[in-house]
Motif scaffolding. Structure first.
Motif, PDB file in Angstrom:
ATOM      1  N   TRP A 270       0.824  -1.208   0.000  1.00 30.85           N
ATOM      2  CA  TRP A 270       0.000   0.000   0.000  1.00 30.85           C
ATOM      3  C   TRP A 270       0.859   1.260   0.000  1.00 30.85           C
TER       4      TRP A 270
ATOM      5  N   GLU B 185     -13.286   6.384   1.562  1.00 35.67           N
ATOM      6  CA  GLU B 185     -12.447   6.469   0.374  1.00 35.67           C
ATOM      7  C   GLU B 185     -11.117   5.755   0.587  1.00 35.67           C
TER       8      GLU B 185
ATOM      9  N   TYR C 104     -11.760   2.039   0.212  1.00 36.09           N
ATOM     10  CA  TYR C 104     -11.971   1.766  -1.213  1.00 36.09           C
ATOM     11  C   TYR C 104     -10.628   1.644  -1.925  1.00 36.09           C
ATOM     12  N   GLU C 105      -9.725   2.601  -1.696  1.00 39.80           N
ATOM     13  CA  GLU C 105      -8.431   2.599  -2.376  1.00 39.80           C
ATOM     14  C   GLU C 105      -7.544   1.450  -1.902  1.00 39.80           C
TER      15      GLU C 105
ATOM     16  N   THR D 114      -8.581  -1.493  -0.846  1.00 38.95           N
ATOM     17  CA  THR D 114      -9.142  -2.703  -1.460  1.00 38.95           C
ATOM     18  C   THR D 114      -8.766  -2.783  -2.935  1.00 38.95           C
ATOM     19  N   LYS D 115      -8.927  -1.695  -3.620  1.00 39.19           N
ATOM     20  CA  LYS D 115      -8.601  -1.632  -5.047  1.00 39.19           C
ATOM     21  C   LYS D 115      -7.125  -1.952  -5.285  1.00 39.19           C
TER      22      LYS D 115
ATOM     23  N   TYR E  79      -6.305  -5.792  -5.324  1.00 40.67           N
ATOM     24  CA  TYR E  79      -6.716  -6.585  -6.488  1.00 40.67           C
ATOM     25  C   TYR E  79      -6.111  -6.090  -7.800  1.00 40.67           C
ATOM     26  N   GLU E  80      -5.590  -4.871  -7.805  1.00 41.98           N
ATOM     27  CA  GLU E  80      -4.887  -4.387  -8.993  1.00 41.98           C
ATOM     28  C   GLU E  80      -3.396  -4.720  -8.951  1.00 41.98           C
TER      29      GLU E  80
ATOM     30  N   TYR F  88     -16.247  -0.864  -3.770  1.00 40.91           N
ATOM     31  CA  TYR F  88     -15.316  -1.400  -4.773  1.00 40.91           C
ATOM     32  C   TYR F  88     -15.862  -2.689  -5.373  1.00 40.91           C
TER      33      TYR F  88
ATOM     34  N   GLU G 178     -18.701  -2.060  -7.681  1.00 43.57           N
ATOM     35  CA  GLU G 178     -18.217  -1.408  -8.904  1.00 43.57           C
ATOM     36  C   GLU G 178     -17.670  -2.415  -9.909  1.00 43.57           C
ATOM     37  N   ILE G 179     -16.979  -3.456  -9.416  1.00 41.43           N
ATOM     38  CA  ILE G 179     -16.394  -4.434 -10.339  1.00 41.43           C
ATOM     39  C   ILE G 179     -17.338  -5.589 -10.650  1.00 41.43           C
TER      40      ILE G 179
END
Length: 326
Positions: A47, A262, A265-266, A268-269, A272-273, A308, A311-312
């Motif tokens: 992170w 937020e 969210y970031e 978590t994103k 997975y990215e 998140y 959204e996906i």
């Protein structure tokens, strides 16, 4: 002299301003000798490296029960928890009797403790976990997480320690006692493959890993809804050429409901990215995937993680929809 000082002053102001925007988070893990600590530290590095203005560090602790306390007191922002402990915390049962932590929120499933109920073949009748009734069976060391999860599973098919001759052995000692004919079986939950189960099969102990039926899984989850289906592929253990249908309990990332939407969210994103980097953190971290992200989570999702996943395109079970989403 003024011409020199002015630019330096401007640079210092910019640096201090940038530092002021940095968010500092901590992840409560467990002792440094286990799996929680390196995974928590590794996620913190990930992170910090991939997210602007974010510094995340792992902190050692006594494990899941203390981690709940750290979250509750605001002394940790994130925590890795065992699924059963998370379920007890939000329900106010077990170790948290009368002291529920309703603000606990799941973020994502990390890896599973796969249940291995092993039993000597001459005691096997149905091939499922109910066969341990009437046997000499190790539930794990006293006061261990293994003992607590094993007893909970047994409650799911109406057994208690009164229905077995109870032993309290570690994993290697369990297999050794089975090999010597002093014990019928034992509970050995861990990430696959479990070294003691590898040894059991490789050394010719005439025993098997028992299966868990869908009906048994449902009954166990009626006690604490935190186990999920897990299939141990054929060939995972020596001389086992068929899949083993068992269950697993999640080790999951959690936070408090009041953690910034937020930010979560970031976080978590970013997981997975950057799965290739996540999988390099530790062998157990190789299980992290979108396919298993929601498996066995015992508490509603944090609203940031929920946003998140929606959204996906993940389908969110009703029990994981956070109150904040309504």
């Amino acid at each position: 002299m003024k011409k020199i000082i002015a630019p330096i002053f401007i640079v210092l102001v910019l640096v201090l301003s940038a530092c002021g925007d940095t968010k500092y988070l901590s992840v409560a893990t467990a002792s440094s000798g286990g799996t929680y600590y390196p995974i928590g530290v590794g996620l913190g590095h990930l992170w910090t490296e991939t997210m602007e203005e974010m510094k995340v560090t792992g902190q050692s602790s006594a494990g899941s029960i203390e981690n709940i306390d750290l979250l509750r007191k605001g002394e940790a922002d994130l925590a890795i928890l065992q699924g059963l402990i998370g379920a007890q915390a939000i329900e106010g049962s077990g170790s948290f009797e009368g002291n529920a932590y309703k603000e606990l929120r799941s973020i994502l499933m990390l890896w599973g403790n796969v249940e291995h109920f092993v039993l000597m073949n001459n005691k096997v009748e149905t091939g499922t976990i109910e066969d341990i009734e009437g046997t000499s069976f190790s539930v794990g060391p006293q006061a261990s997480g293994t003992e607590e999860s094993t007893i909970t599973i047994m409650q799911g098919f109406n057994l208690t320690k009164d229905n077995i001759t109870t032993e309290y052995l570690g994993y290697d000692d369990t297999v050794s006692a089975m090999r010597d004919g002093r014990l019928d079986g034992g509970s050995l939950p861990a990430g696959v493959p479990v070294s003691s189960v590898m040894d059991m099969y490789a050394s010719g102990v005439n025993a098997s890993v028992l299966e868990v039926t869908d009906e048994q899984l449902e009954s166990i989850n009626n006690i604490y809804n935190t186990w999920y289906r897990f299939v141990i592929p054929a060939g995972t253990y020596p001389n086992v050429d068929e899949d083993i249908n068992t269950i697993a309990m999640p080790n999951f990332l959690a936070g408090s409901a009041d953690l910034d939407e937020e930010v979560v969210y970031e976080l978590t994103k970013a997981v997975y990215e950057n799965l290739d980097q996540v999988h390099e953190i530790h062998s157990s971290a190789k299980e992290v995937s979108l396919e298993t992200a929601l498996d066995g989570l015992p508490a509603p999702l944090h609203i940031g993680a929920y946003n998140y996943f929606v959204e996906i395109g993940l389908e969110i079970p009703d029990e994981l929809v956070p109150p904040e989403a309504n």
